[in-house]
Design an enzyme around this catalytic site. Structure first.
Site, PDB file in Angstrom:
ATOM      1  N   SER A 136       0.872  -1.490   0.132  1.00  0.00           N
ATOM      2  CA  SER A 136      -0.075   0.120  -0.087  1.00  0.00           C
ATOM      3  C   SER A 136       0.890   1.274   0.095  1.00  0.00           C
ATOM      4  CB  SER A 136      -0.816  -0.044   1.221  1.00  0.00           C
ATOM      5  OG  SER A 136      -1.741   1.175   1.179  1.00  0.00           O
ATOM      6  N   LYS A 162      -1.413  -0.862  -4.184  1.00  0.00           N
ATOM      7  CA  LYS A 162      -2.645  -0.144  -3.878  1.00  0.00           C
ATOM      8  C   LYS A 162      -1.928   1.203  -3.779  1.00  0.00           C
ATOM      9  CE  LYS A 162      -4.498  -0.546   0.204  1.00  0.00           C
ATOM     10  NZ  LYS A 162      -5.327  -0.907   1.274  1.00  0.00           N
ATOM     11  N   LYS A 164      -3.256   5.063  -2.572  1.00  0.00           N
ATOM     12  CA  LYS A 164      -4.255   5.951  -1.979  1.00  0.00           C
ATOM     13  C   LYS A 164      -4.506   7.168  -2.732  1.00  0.00           C
ATOM     14  CE  LYS A 164      -4.160   3.613   2.169  1.00  0.00           C
ATOM     15  NZ  LYS A 164      -5.437   2.924   2.793  1.00  0.00           N
ATOM     16  N   ASP A 190      -7.409   3.147  -3.529  1.00  0.00           N
ATOM     17  CA  ASP A 190      -8.222   3.194  -2.232  1.00  0.00           C
ATOM     18  C   ASP A 190      -8.620   4.501  -1.992  1.00  0.00           C
ATOM     19  OD1 ASP A 190      -9.017   2.736   0.313  1.00  0.00           O
ATOM     20  OD2 ASP A 190      -7.319   2.113   1.176  1.00  0.00           O
ATOM     21  N   GLU A 215     -11.411   0.796  -3.763  1.00  0.00           N
ATOM     22  CA  GLU A 215     -11.698   0.407  -2.706  1.00  0.00           C
ATOM     23  C   GLU A 215     -12.514   1.789  -1.612  1.00  0.00           C
ATOM     24  OE1 GLU A 215      -9.770  -1.345   1.464  1.00  0.00           O
ATOM     25  OE2 GLU A 215      -8.528  -0.751  -0.237  1.00  0.00           O
ATOM     26  N   ASP A 240     -14.614  -1.830   2.311  1.00  0.00           N
ATOM     27  CA  ASP A 240     -13.895  -2.140   3.540  1.00  0.00           C
ATOM     28  C   ASP A 240     -14.546  -1.634   4.811  1.00  0.00           C
ATOM     29  OD1 ASP A 240     -11.710  -1.634   5.497  1.00  0.00           O
ATOM     30  OD2 ASP A 240     -10.428  -0.670   4.280  1.00  0.00           O
ATOM     31  N   LYS A 264     -10.583  -7.211   7.240  1.00  0.00           N
ATOM     32  CA  LYS A 264      -9.631  -6.684   8.194  1.00  0.00           C
ATOM     33  C   LYS A 264     -10.036  -7.450   9.598  1.00  0.00           C
ATOM     34  CE  LYS A 264      -8.075  -2.373   6.166  1.00  0.00           C
ATOM     35  NZ  LYS A 264      -8.151  -0.984   6.128  1.00  0.00           N
ATOM     36  N   GLY A 292      -4.738  -4.378   5.629  1.00  0.00           N
ATOM     37  CA  GLY A 292      -3.867  -4.110   6.626  1.00  0.00           C
ATOM     38  C   GLY A 292      -4.028  -2.707   7.378  1.00  0.00           C
TER      39      GLY A 292
END
Length: 376
Positions: A136, A162, A164, A190, A215, A240, A264, A292
């Site tokens: 990430s 991934k 952000k 994400d 996400e 999520d 998660k 995570g």
């Protein structure tokens, strides 16, 4: 198993470099490690909570309070625990506080696996010897900084990148990654619930980049508007923050709110509920992956064990220890067994030992609980 003692340790570990998402910037991880003692065996788990209520309503402080005032007394209220799944039922009368529940649930699972002489992965029903893992990348000051990290992690063989995103830091970033590294890099975005339905035209622009998923683009507690948005996108939506239980997952699937679910352990209240969500998604052909929360080694070990279940078909966020930490609290440190892959331990429990010297270095406080007294 009979519980003899519960220990709560609070640690503060500096990140090797700041990690930024749409909801904040972290420079350290302040978290709890719970150890549960039964005879010669000790089970360990790590809280997923953050120092601030920016991912969900829980913090390290609230988790500590709920553990001491409610969950640990409940744990000692039963004479004997036959199986870890009993913990989920025991804590059901207490609303939410899932990260607090998860750390007890996880420690009991580790304890149980050690007493049975099997790995935690085997205890959960997983049979993989290795898992694919991704990485990430937080929000950086410039697109160039993001590209530098993507290049590094591709070179290290990570199976999923991934990145952000947030309003104003989205299409440009994804386009730059695709232009520099091509269409075949397994890439996802994400959003950490930073958009609304009004932003659908921006999110639709991401369809052109062949992303694995977007996400949690909309509100952290929403499944209705996500269903509306998914109808407008060809890119799969992954939920999520919206999924706290197997019931949430069932409703989201029935509504068509997502095509993928991130599990998660802390968010859903423990390994028991995580496995239920995995099984539900498998029966509905919804792939899952393990997200995570900047875990140290104990939490990372739990994620590896969970990811050994067969419907975890998308690489998770469980990267190697040195991605975030100068020194980890477990030994051996979690390292890639080959590019983009982690070995699933086959020794009893989580498969890692506590690195006592590092643990003590980051330790802030420790409390002991028995059925008779609390020793500080």
């Amino acid at each position: 198993m009979n519980i003899d003692k519960v220990e709560i340790s609070r640690l503060k570990m500096p990140l090797k470099q700041p990690f930024e998402t749409s909801f904040g910037r972290l420079t350290f991880k302040d978290f709890l490690v719970v150890s549960i003692h039964s005879g010669d065996f000790v089970g360990y788990a790590e809280s997923a909570s953050l120092p601030y209520p920016i991912y969900n309503e829980e913090t390290t402080g609230t988790v500590s309070y709920i553990l001491k005032e409610f969950l640990i007394p409940k744990l000692f209220s039963v004479e004997r625990i036959k199986h870890p799944t009993e913990i989920h039922k025991l804590f059901q009368p207490i609303r939410r506080n899932n990260m607090a529940k998860a750390v007890i649930d996880g420690a009991v699972w580790d304890l149980y696996a050690k007493q049975q002489g099997i790995s935690l992965a085997t205890a959960l029903g997983g049979d993989k010897q290795e898992i694919d893992v991704g990485v990430s990348i937080g929000i950086e000051a410039t697109v160039g900084k993001v590209l530098e990290k993507v290049e590094r992690f591709i070179a290290e063989g990570y199976k999923k990148i991934k990145v952000k995103i947030k309003p104003g830091h989205d299409v440009e970033v994804v386009r730059a990654i695709r232009e520099q590294f091509g269409p075949d890099v397994p890439l996802m975005a994400d959003a950490n619930s930073s958009y609304s339905l009004d932003d659908a035209p921006i999110l639709k622009q991401l369809d052109q980049f062949n992303l694995i998923m977007i996400e949690q683009p909309l509100a952290h507690d929403d499944i209705i508007d996500h269903a509306k948005l998914q109808k407008q996108l060809s890119t799969p939506i992954c939920l999520d923050e919206s999924i706290h239980s197997v019931e949430d997952a069932r409703k989201a699937i029935e509504l068509g709110s997502c095509k993928i679910i991130n599990i998660k352990v802390g968010r859903v209240g423990g390994l028991t509920e995580a496995k239920k969500i995995h099984d539900l998604c498998k029966s509905n052909n919804i792939p899952v992956w393990c997200g995570g929360m900047l875990e140290a080694g104990i939490g990372r070990a739990h994620n590896i064990a969970l990811s050994a279940l067969d419907n975890f078909s998308i690489p998770g966020d469980t990267s190697a220890s040195d991605r975030y930490w100068a020194y980890d609290i477990v030994t051996p440190e979690i390292m890639l067994s080959q590019p983009g892959r982690l070995q699933v331990p086959d020794s009893p429990g989580i498969g890692y030992e506590i690195n006592t010297s590092v643990f003590e270095q980051y330790l802030i406080s420790k409390e002991f609980f028995t059925n008779e007294l609390i020793v500080k």
